[in-house]
Enzyme design. Structure first.
Site, PDB file in Angstrom:
ATOM      1  N   SER A 249       2.105  -9.956  -0.856  1.00 39.11           N
ATOM      2  CA  SER A 249       1.639  -8.433  -1.034  1.00 39.11           C
ATOM      3  C   SER A 249       1.906  -7.388   0.480  1.00 39.11           C
ATOM      4  O   SER A 249       2.193  -6.312   0.665  1.00 39.11           O
ATOM      5  CB  SER A 249       0.349  -8.143  -1.784  1.00 39.11           C
ATOM      6  OG  SER A 249      -0.926  -9.086   0.095  1.00 39.11           O
TER       7      SER A 249
ATOM      8  N   LYS B 181       0.965  -1.453  -0.266  1.00 40.57           N
ATOM      9  CA  LYS B 181       0.244   0.154   0.129  1.00 40.57           C
ATOM     10  C   LYS B 181       0.999   1.571   0.198  1.00 40.57           C
ATOM     11  O   LYS B 181       0.468   1.902  -0.366  1.00 40.57           O
ATOM     12  CB  LYS B 181      -0.604  -0.144   1.203  1.00 40.57           C
ATOM     13  CG  LYS B 181      -2.098  -1.070   1.318  1.00 40.57           C
ATOM     14  CD  LYS B 181      -3.365  -1.248   0.854  1.00 40.57           C
ATOM     15  CE  LYS B 181      -4.239  -1.816   0.546  1.00 40.57           C
ATOM     16  NZ  LYS B 181      -4.240  -2.582   1.200  1.00 40.57           N
TER      17      LYS B 181
ATOM     18  N   GLU C 159      -9.799   5.643   3.118  1.00 42.59           N
ATOM     19  CA  GLU C 159     -10.474   4.460   4.022  1.00 42.59           C
ATOM     20  C   GLU C 159      -9.375   3.754   4.423  1.00 42.59           C
ATOM     21  O   GLU C 159      -8.499   3.174   3.736  1.00 42.59           O
ATOM     22  CB  GLU C 159     -11.929   4.223   2.803  1.00 42.59           C
ATOM     23  CG  GLU C 159     -11.690   3.194   1.995  1.00 42.59           C
ATOM     24  CD  GLU C 159      -9.810   3.877   1.403  1.00 42.59           C
ATOM     25  OE1 GLU C 159      -9.282   4.932   0.376  1.00 42.59           O
ATOM     26  OE2 GLU C 159      -8.826   3.138  -0.109  1.00 42.59           O
TER      27      GLU C 159
HETATM   28  C1  PLP Z   1      -5.130  -3.855   1.126  1.00 41.22           C
HETATM   29  C2  PLP Z   1      -4.482  -4.845   0.783  1.00 41.22           C
HETATM   30  C3  PLP Z   1      -4.626  -6.159  -0.200  1.00 41.22           C
HETATM   31  C4  PLP Z   1      -5.380  -6.120  -1.079  1.00 41.22           C
HETATM   32  O1  PLP Z   1      -6.060  -5.147  -1.831  1.00 41.22           O
HETATM   33  P1  PLP Z   1      -5.513  -5.342  -3.484  1.00 41.22           P
HETATM   34  O2  PLP Z   1      -6.196  -3.350  -4.104  1.00 41.22           O
HETATM   35  O3  PLP Z   1      -6.495  -5.897  -4.268  1.00 41.22           O
HETATM   36  O4  PLP Z   1      -3.735  -5.168  -3.499  1.00 41.22           O
HETATM   37  C5  PLP Z   1      -3.663  -7.376   0.110  1.00 41.22           C
HETATM   38  N1  PLP Z   1      -2.846  -7.610   0.547  1.00 41.22           N
HETATM   39  C6  PLP Z   1      -2.893  -6.749   1.768  1.00 41.22           C
HETATM   40  C7  PLP Z   1      -1.932  -7.389   2.127  1.00 41.22           C
HETATM   41  C8  PLP Z   1      -3.073  -5.766   2.359  1.00 41.22           C
HETATM   42  O5  PLP Z   1      -2.917  -4.706   2.761  1.00 41.22           O
END
Ligand code: PLP
Length: 404
Positions: A384, A95, A117
């Site tokens: 992610s 993010k 948000e």
């Molecule tokens: C917010 C988040 C997601 C989901 O959001 P995307 O916009 O689909 O990437 C996925 N993995 C993590 C670790 C997150 O914090």
């Protein structure tokens, strides 16, 4: 597969084929146009790109490693698995890439106040972090249910000096938090920039967020060519709004031999109200500024969603994913809560990495795919985020107790 018009999509009005666009109240038209213009100017400005690269490198810790998961590969007995380590970024998830890009834009536009948000709290933490670093006032909207299940991130945001507003309307999760943030934006447009956290919403957000996140795929491409002297066979990423997935996929879309799978939240199974897999039972509709697939009933009422991971718990999916799915370029599947928890535990024990519950959905799909592929095939999975925020939620589900 024919080539994908990646450079000409979205069009000038933000359409990805039949998806995307800008469906907002009149009062938001002007600020969105202002944002779009400033964004296009910034793309022509080498100084902007230089600054963006500087903060990604020096503050966030890019490039993130592309790590060969040797024990997971051996255990699954098939394709060679690489993890793109976005979990190692400052604040713990991808993010921050987008938050840095957008706060630099906000500064160019002379804004002094930031709102956002958040679902799992990762976007809230990333935004509170960049707001602190650039000395701006920051308000984060978060559903009351999410505040409770991600309490650690609420404390982090407050420690960073942000105000956290707990939203008690409706299902008290991400959708309601976005509604409140949009309401705030309409009221405080002159001073305020809204840092939206995923590849969703009215134009130019899906375009802008994708371009701030494509650094993930650009790096992964360079790194796999260095390590293996060839492109991967399969990319896997979880899909909430879709920013980490499109960030990884985008630079590979025209490599026709690279297959891609996006993984949605299957929750407790594909039954109305028990999941957040928009491509399983979703239909075309408009929600929060854009046209895409969403979970709605026959009267157009947005359905309840469920996922063990707050970050995937949203009724609609980013418009570029809807387009890529209709084109057949990317396949979309889902992982249930149980499969995600199993993957969470497996990665921790085999690789010494506790993944975010969101990312665990992608690992779960890798656990299905890798054994079916031969040992000379290559998979890149987007890790992610890290799972620190999820330990208190996962512990009872994995039957992990305090020593007595
Ligand atoms: C917010 C988040 C997601 C989901 O959001 P995307 O916009 O689909 O990437 C996925 N993995 C993590 C670790 C997150 O914090």
């Amino acid at each position: 597969m024919s080539l994908i018009a990646t450079e000409t999509v979205p069009d000038a009005l933000g359409h990805f084929g039949a998806f995307g666009g800008r469906y907002v109240p009149e009062t938001l038209m002007h600020p969105l146009q202002e944002l779009e213009q400033e964004y296009h100017r910034s793309r022509q400005d080498p100084e902007f790109q230089r600054e963006f690269d500087y903060y990604l490198r020096e503050f966030c810790g890019r490039p993130t490693p592309l790590y060969y998961a040797e024990r997971l590969t051996r255990e699954l007995g098939g394709a060679k698995i690489y993890l793109k380590r976005e979990d190692l970024l400052h604040t713990g998830a991808h993010k921050i890439n987008n938050s840095i890009g957008q706060i630099l834009l906000a500064r160019r536009m002379g804004k002094t106040r930031i709102i956002a948000e958040t679902g799992a709290g990762q976007h809230g933490v990333a935004t509170a972090t960049v707001a602190a670093m650039f000395g701006m006032k920051c308000v984060i909207y978060m559903g009351a249910v999410d505040c409770e299940r991600q309490a650690l991130n609420v404390y982090r945001m407050k420690m960073l000096g942000a105000e956290v507003v707990s939203v008690k309307a409706g299902q008290q999760t991400l959708k309601e938090a976005i509604n409140e943030a949009m309401r705030d934006w309409v009221t405080n447009i002159r001073s305020t920039h809204y840092i939206l956290g995923t590849a969703y919403g009215a134009h130019p957000y899906p375009l802008m967020v994708r371009n701030f996140q494509r650094v993930i795929g650009d790096e992964a491409r360079r790194q796999i060519l260095e390590k293996e002297s060839r492109l991967p066979d399969l990319l896997v990423a979880c899909v909430g709004g879709g920013s980490n997935a499109i960030g990884l996929f985008y630079p590979f879309l025209n490599d026709k031999d690279v297959q891609m799978i996006g993984v949605e939240a299957g929750g407790e199974g594909i039954e109305a109200g028990r999941h957040a897999a928009r491509f399983q039972g979703g239909s075309l509709g408009v929600l929060q500024g854009t046209r895409s697939y969403l979970l709605q009933d026959e009267f157009g009422q947005v359905q309840l969603t469920h996922s063990v991971s707050a970050g995937l718990d949203y009724a609609a999916v980013g418009p570029e994913h809807a387009w890529l799915r209709d084109l057949g370029r990317v396949q979309y599947t889902y992982a249930t809560d149980d499969k995600a928890l199993e993957a969470f535990s497996k990665l921790a024990r085999l690789e010494g990495i506790i993944p975010a519950l969101e990312s665990s959905h992608a690992i779960a799909e890798v656990m299905c795919q890798a054994p079916k592929m031969s040992k000379d095939k290559l998979i890149i999975v987007n890790l992610s985020g890290r799972g620190d925020k999820d330990v208190s939620q996962a512990a009872p589900k994995l039957n992990i107790q305090m020593p007595v």
